[in-house]
Design a protein around this motif. Structure first.
Motif, PDB file in Angstrom:
ATOM      1  N   GLU A 107     -21.243  27.910   5.930  1.00 46.22           N
ATOM      2  CA  GLU A 107     -20.967  26.898   4.916  1.00 46.22           C
ATOM      3  C   GLU A 107     -20.761  27.589   3.578  1.00 46.22           C
ATOM      4  OE1 GLU A 107     -22.771  22.619   3.533  1.00 46.22           O
ATOM      5  OE2 GLU A 107     -24.195  24.169   4.118  1.00 46.22           O
ATOM      6  N   LYS A 108     -19.773  27.106   2.826  1.00 42.42           N
ATOM      7  CA  LYS A 108     -19.525  27.655   1.492  1.00 42.42           C
ATOM      8  C   LYS A 108     -20.661  27.265   0.562  1.00 42.42           C
ATOM      9  CE  LYS A 108     -14.502  27.807   1.467  1.00 42.42           C
ATOM     10  NZ  LYS A 108     -13.287  27.262   0.854  1.00 42.42           N
ATOM     11  N   THR A 109     -21.020  28.218  -0.298  1.00 42.24           N
ATOM     12  CA  THR A 109     -22.010  27.962  -1.341  1.00 42.24           C
ATOM     13  C   THR A 109     -21.397  28.383  -2.671  1.00 42.24           C
ATOM     14  OG1 THR A 109     -22.984  30.173  -1.192  1.00 42.24           O
ATOM     15  CG2 THR A 109     -23.893  28.470   0.276  1.00 42.24           C
ATOM     16  N   GLU A 110     -22.130  28.185  -3.732  1.00 43.06           N
ATOM     17  CA  GLU A 110     -21.628  28.580  -5.051  1.00 43.06           C
ATOM     18  C   GLU A 110     -21.425  30.086  -5.148  1.00 43.06           C
ATOM     19  OE1 GLU A 110     -24.126  27.026  -8.101  1.00 43.06           O
ATOM     20  OE2 GLU A 110     -23.819  24.958  -7.479  1.00 43.06           O
ATOM     21  N   THR A 111     -22.181  30.845  -4.365  1.00 44.26           N
ATOM     22  CA  THR A 111     -22.108  32.308  -4.448  1.00 44.26           C
ATOM     23  C   THR A 111     -21.414  32.953  -3.257  1.00 44.26           C
ATOM     24  OG1 THR A 111     -24.303  32.478  -3.443  1.00 44.26           O
ATOM     25  CG2 THR A 111     -24.188  32.433  -5.858  1.00 44.26           C
ATOM     26  N   GLY A 112     -20.813  32.180  -2.384  1.00 43.10           N
ATOM     27  CA  GLY A 112     -20.140  32.752  -1.214  1.00 43.10           C
ATOM     28  C   GLY A 112     -20.286  31.873   0.002  1.00 43.10           C
ATOM     29  N   GLU A 113     -20.903  32.415   1.047  1.00 41.80           N
ATOM     30  CA  GLU A 113     -21.120  31.670   2.289  1.00 41.80           C
ATOM     31  C   GLU A 113     -22.507  31.967   2.824  1.00 41.80           C
ATOM     32  OE1 GLU A 113     -16.927  31.214   4.595  1.00 41.80           O
ATOM     33  OE2 GLU A 113     -17.881  33.179   4.706  1.00 41.80           O
ATOM     34  N   THR A 114     -23.029  31.008   3.563  1.00 36.49           N
ATOM     35  CA  THR A 114     -24.304  31.199   4.235  1.00 36.49           C
ATOM     36  C   THR A 114     -24.199  30.645   5.651  1.00 36.49           C
ATOM     37  OG1 THR A 114     -26.689  30.873   4.072  1.00 36.49           O
ATOM     38  CG2 THR A 114     -25.306  29.012   3.457  1.00 36.49           C
ATOM     39  N   SER A 115     -24.954  31.228   6.556  1.00 39.29           N
ATOM     40  CA  SER A 115     -24.961  30.747   7.936  1.00 39.29           C
ATOM     41  C   SER A 115     -25.861  29.524   8.033  1.00 39.29           C
ATOM     42  CB  SER A 115     -25.464  31.854   8.865  1.00 39.29           C
ATOM     43  OG  SER A 115     -25.534  31.373  10.190  1.00 39.29           O
ATOM     44  N   ILE A 116     -25.299  28.418   8.510  1.00 35.62           N
ATOM     45  CA  ILE A 116     -26.079  27.203   8.744  1.00 35.62           C
ATOM     46  C   ILE A 116     -26.896  27.377  10.011  1.00 35.62           C
ATOM     47  CG2 ILE A 116     -25.967  24.757   9.314  1.00 35.62           C
ATOM     48  CD1 ILE A 116     -23.363  24.627   7.805  1.00 35.62           C
ATOM     49  N   THR A 117     -26.231  27.854  11.041  1.00 32.25           N
ATOM     50  CA  THR A 117     -26.875  28.039  12.332  1.00 32.25           C
ATOM     51  C   THR A 117     -26.000  28.941  13.190  1.00 32.25           C
ATOM     52  OG1 THR A 117     -27.973  26.896  14.178  1.00 32.25           O
ATOM     53  CG2 THR A 117     -25.822  26.035  13.474  1.00 32.25           C
ATOM     54  N   GLY A 118     -26.556  29.437  14.256  1.00 31.42           N
ATOM     55  CA  GLY A 118     -25.804  30.266  15.183  1.00 31.42           C
ATOM     56  C   GLY A 118     -26.640  30.590  16.406  1.00 31.42           C
ATOM     57  N   SER A 119     -25.965  31.051  17.438  1.00 28.43           N
ATOM     58  CA  SER A 119     -26.676  31.372  18.671  1.00 28.43           C
ATOM     59  C   SER A 119     -25.846  32.281  19.559  1.00 28.43           C
ATOM     60  CB  SER A 119     -26.997  30.088  19.440  1.00 28.43           C
ATOM     61  OG  SER A 119     -27.802  30.376  20.570  1.00 28.43           O
ATOM     62  N   ASN A 120     -26.536  33.011  20.422  1.00 34.55           N
ATOM     63  CA  ASN A 120     -25.876  33.774  21.465  1.00 34.55           C
ATOM     64  C   ASN A 120     -26.283  33.249  22.853  1.00 34.55           C
ATOM     65  OD1 ASN A 120     -28.514  34.763  21.582  1.00 34.55           O
ATOM     66  ND2 ASN A 120     -27.873  36.868  21.964  1.00 34.55           N
ATOM     67  N   LYS A 121     -27.019  32.107  22.864  1.00 34.26           N
ATOM     68  CA  LYS A 121     -27.480  31.511  24.121  1.00 34.26           C
ATOM     69  C   LYS A 121     -27.244  30.007  24.100  1.00 34.26           C
ATOM     70  CE  LYS A 121     -31.299  34.735  24.830  1.00 34.26           C
ATOM     71  NZ  LYS A 121     -32.759  34.850  24.958  1.00 34.26           N
ATOM     72  N   ASP A 122     -27.158  29.439  25.298  1.00 32.41           N
ATOM     73  CA  ASP A 122     -27.121  27.982  25.380  1.00 32.41           C
ATOM     74  C   ASP A 122     -28.550  27.450  25.383  1.00 32.41           C
ATOM     75  OD1 ASP A 122     -28.158  28.147  28.001  1.00 32.41           O
ATOM     76  OD2 ASP A 122     -26.243  27.703  28.961  1.00 32.41           O
ATOM     77  N   SER A 123     -28.708  26.143  25.451  1.00 30.06           N
ATOM     78  CA  SER A 123     -30.036  25.535  25.382  1.00 30.06           C
ATOM     79  C   SER A 123     -30.904  25.825  26.598  1.00 30.06           C
ATOM     80  CB  SER A 123     -29.904  24.020  25.177  1.00 30.06           C
ATOM     81  OG  SER A 123     -29.371  23.773  23.895  1.00 30.06           O
ATOM     82  N   ASN A 124     -30.310  26.331  27.669  1.00 27.01           N
ATOM     83  CA  ASN A 124     -31.075  26.716  28.856  1.00 27.01           C
ATOM     84  C   ASN A 124     -31.474  28.192  28.828  1.00 27.01           C
ATOM     85  OD1 ASN A 124     -30.995  24.150  30.110  1.00 27.01           O
ATOM     86  ND2 ASN A 124     -28.901  24.554  30.760  1.00 27.01           N
ATOM     87  N   GLY A 125     -31.116  28.888  27.764  1.00 29.52           N
ATOM     88  CA  GLY A 125     -31.472  30.307  27.646  1.00 29.52           C
ATOM     89  C   GLY A 125     -30.456  31.258  28.239  1.00 29.52           C
ATOM     90  N   ASN A 126     -29.298  30.743  28.687  1.00 30.90           N
ATOM     91  CA  ASN A 126     -28.244  31.592  29.246  1.00 30.90           C
ATOM     92  C   ASN A 126     -27.376  32.139  28.120  1.00 30.90           C
ATOM     93  OD1 ASN A 126     -28.909  30.914  32.014  1.00 30.90           O
ATOM     94  ND2 ASN A 126     -28.015  28.924  31.574  1.00 30.90           N
ATOM     95  N   PHE A 127     -27.040  33.428  28.200  1.00 28.19           N
ATOM     96  CA  PHE A 127     -26.185  34.027  27.187  1.00 28.19           C
ATOM     97  C   PHE A 127     -24.783  33.424  27.221  1.00 28.19           C
ATOM     98  CE2 PHE A 127     -29.105  37.750  27.691  1.00 28.19           C
ATOM     99  CZ  PHE A 127     -29.596  37.734  26.393  1.00 28.19           C
ATOM    100  N   ILE A 128     -24.193  33.267  26.037  1.00 31.69           N
ATOM    101  CA  ILE A 128     -22.787  32.874  25.937  1.00 31.69           C
ATOM    102  C   ILE A 128     -21.970  34.088  26.339  1.00 31.69           C
ATOM    103  CG2 ILE A 128     -20.934  32.175  24.371  1.00 31.69           C
ATOM    104  CD1 ILE A 128     -23.147  30.835  22.648  1.00 31.69           C
ATOM    105  N   THR A 129     -21.025  33.903  27.240  1.00 27.89           N
ATOM    106  CA  THR A 129     -20.225  35.031  27.711  1.00 27.89           C
ATOM    107  C   THR A 129     -18.751  34.653  27.721  1.00 27.89           C
ATOM    108  OG1 THR A 129     -20.002  36.684  29.451  1.00 27.89           O
ATOM    109  CG2 THR A 129     -20.446  34.448  30.164  1.00 27.89           C
ATOM    110  N   LEU A 130     -17.925  35.646  27.561  1.00 29.58           N
ATOM    111  CA  LEU A 130     -16.474  35.469  27.651  1.00 29.58           C
ATOM    112  C   LEU A 130     -16.021  36.126  28.937  1.00 29.58           C
ATOM    113  CD1 LEU A 130     -15.482  36.383  23.997  1.00 29.58           C
ATOM    114  CD2 LEU A 130     -15.889  34.122  24.963  1.00 29.58           C
TER     115      LEU A 130
END
Length: 136
Positions: free
Chosen positions: A77-100
């Motif tokens: 999200e944009k802020t007055e001073t740049g950007e900040t991370s609102i949220t993020g993850s490398n897993k789904d809600s079951n604990g499985n890694f996101i994979t490509l």
């Protein structure tokens, strides 16, 4: 990779962006090797359901089909001073890694609850097929 986000507080797409990082070796869609960390950042758009969506699927191919936690999806999200991370993850809600997975599309739904709790759902579909998320 296709991303949908529900529960953002604002409605101005210019205030948000996606950041996808991959900390292992892989390939861009053009076939160019990518060594070590690669990061893509792109602005999305709000659809008629007020979901923030990636405008087109990200064309990334991971060289290792084994889930190992190397793929991170962040919402900025944009802020007055740049950007900040609102949220993020490398897993789904079951604990499985996101994979490509090569030759497939990874569809990610990120739901931000009223208390800020993040729920992540992943559905892998045939290449270029975008999963239409319903109620989760």
């Amino acid at each position: 990779m296709n991303i949908t986000v529900r529960g953002l507080k604002g409605t101005d797409a210019d205030n948000y962006s996606f950041s996808i990082s991959n900390s292992s070796n892989g390939y861009y869609f053009t076939g160019t090797p990518v060594l070590n960390t690669s990061k893509l950042k792109e602005q999305g758009a709000f659809n008629t359901k007020q979901e923030y969506i990636s405008p087109t699927p990200y064309l990334l191919t991971h060289s290792d089909n084994e889930p190992n936690g190397d793929i991170w999806v962040n919402i900025l999200e944009k802020t007055e001073t740049g950007e900040t991370s609102i949220t993020g993850s490398n897993k789904d809600s079951n604990g499985n890694f996101i994979t490509l997975i090569s030759g497939r599309t990874t569809n990610v739904l990120m739901e931000i609850g009223v208390n800020g709790k993040l729920s992540v759902y992943v559905k892998v579909t045939p290449l270029d097929e975008i999963h239409q998320w319903t109620e989760y």
